[in-house]
Scaffold this motif. Sequence first.
Motif, PDB file in Angstrom:
ATOM      1  N   VAL A  44     -12.444   3.247  -0.825  1.00  0.00           N
ATOM      2  CA  VAL A  44     -11.337   3.240   0.061  1.00  0.00           C
ATOM      3  C   VAL A  44     -10.074   3.944  -1.018  1.00  0.00           C
ATOM      4  O   VAL A  44      -9.141   3.986  -0.421  1.00  0.00           O
ATOM      5  N   LEU A  82      -4.438  -2.581   2.900  1.00  0.00           N
ATOM      6  CA  LEU A  82      -4.628  -2.446   4.233  1.00  0.00           C
ATOM      7  C   LEU A  82      -5.894  -3.087   4.274  1.00  0.00           C
ATOM      8  O   LEU A  82      -5.699  -3.899   5.582  1.00  0.00           O
ATOM      9  N   ARG A 125      -4.904   1.970  -3.579  1.00  0.00           N
ATOM     10  CA  ARG A 125      -3.797   1.864  -2.758  1.00  0.00           C
ATOM     11  C   ARG A 125      -4.304   1.255  -1.515  1.00  0.00           C
ATOM     12  O   ARG A 125      -3.412   0.779   0.027  1.00  0.00           O
ATOM     13  N   HIS A 126      -6.006   1.757  -0.798  1.00  0.00           N
ATOM     14  CA  HIS A 126      -5.542   1.640   1.062  1.00  0.00           C
ATOM     15  C   HIS A 126      -6.560  -0.026   1.130  1.00  0.00           C
ATOM     16  O   HIS A 126      -7.210  -0.497   2.138  1.00  0.00           O
ATOM     17  N   ALA A 156       0.602  -1.489  -0.432  1.00  0.00           N
ATOM     18  CA  ALA A 156      -0.463   0.080   0.328  1.00  0.00           C
ATOM     19  C   ALA A 156       0.644   1.055   0.028  1.00  0.00           C
ATOM     20  O   ALA A 156       0.626   2.003  -0.292  1.00  0.00           O
TER      21      ALA A 156
END
Length: 411
Positions: free
Chosen positions: A161, A168, A164-165, A94
């Motif tokens: 979100v 996570l 990239r997130h 991320a």
Amino acid sequence: MSGHRRNLFAVTAASFIGFTGFTLVMPFLPLYFNLLGVRDVGDVALWSGLSLGVTPALTAFLSPFWGRLADRFGRKIMVERSLVSFVLVMGATAFVTRAWHVFALRAAQGLFAGYGALTLTMAADSAPRGRMAQAIGMVQTAQRLGPALGPVIGGIVAQVVGLRHAFLVAAAFYLAAVVIVFALYDERLVREHAAEDPERDRAVTFRNVLAFENFLLMMAVIFGLQFVDRSFGPILPLYVQLLGVGTDRVALVSGILFSIAAATGAIGHHYCARLLRRRSASHVIAAASAVAAIGAAGYVAAGSVRWLFLATPLFGIAIGAGMTAAYTAAGSVIPAGARGAGFGLLTTASLVGLALSPIVSGVLGATSLRAVFLLDVVGLAILAVVVRRVMTKPGTPAPEPPLAEPTAEAA
């Protein structure tokens, strides 16, 4: 809930969550490379292919090694080690800023992955006598359904979100899997179960495992079934378009067919145990290969996309049942103390099939899309015949694999 049921629930749930977490983000990896500044389509394809391929390649090479360590030090800690590595790698992905960072992390992941094989081993270890097929089938069902749901969940997560997130969120999935294994899986029950095995203290090397009854044949079967199963991926959307489906509907129709194959494969995994109660493993594997060949032949002969909706469920159920029967037949001849190494070798065969299939399908598909499915038909028919003729039936005397003297490798 009994201890054995709790153990089986733990590895099944961890497998489902882990495989869902992986497919939460990996199908969107090309888009992530766009986000990292890679604009050329060829470069995106290259980085995506390298990053997706390096992990299974390294895992195929190292799975027997991790399985051997699991035999020595315990399966639970090895699965926890692998799942924690996914937490760290997914979390780190991320925050990358370059395309090569993703590749490096995926390579590192390949060095520590392998929990899929170990969860199958744990399922076999936890199964009461005579219930190994049901236990393996449950875990394989979870490993099928996770990838079927992961992309759908991942698409929603990425919209909410950001891509990239989403990595996570995938890391959080793996963390949940770690907690489940840590809290619910009781390895003491497995040790008590293994203590009943009169061969548990035998010194067993990789060479011994390969010499066990039907083991090499089952490795070949698992390779073949995985090779055929994965051959559809690179060409199915193109074949759907060839059959006259409009460009705007190709993605939808292909997605539905992939989902049908995954769902029916899970059904095959689940019901294989019932088949094995009535028939021998050789009969189930041969029949499954023959039925899958008929399903693939439906693709060869298809004049419209409607035929694919008839052939796919037949193909999916047969592949699922055949795969579970092969793992069960191989697992039943391995002493409890060597199952980690044994299932590691089986996973190597599976991953090699997974890696080679898209390459062969892509090259052959460049000449003729139908030729890919014709190759599947021929391969499955050969598997069916070979298994029926070569596989040793239960109760047939087979040469004992040579016992090794205690060595560093066998310890």
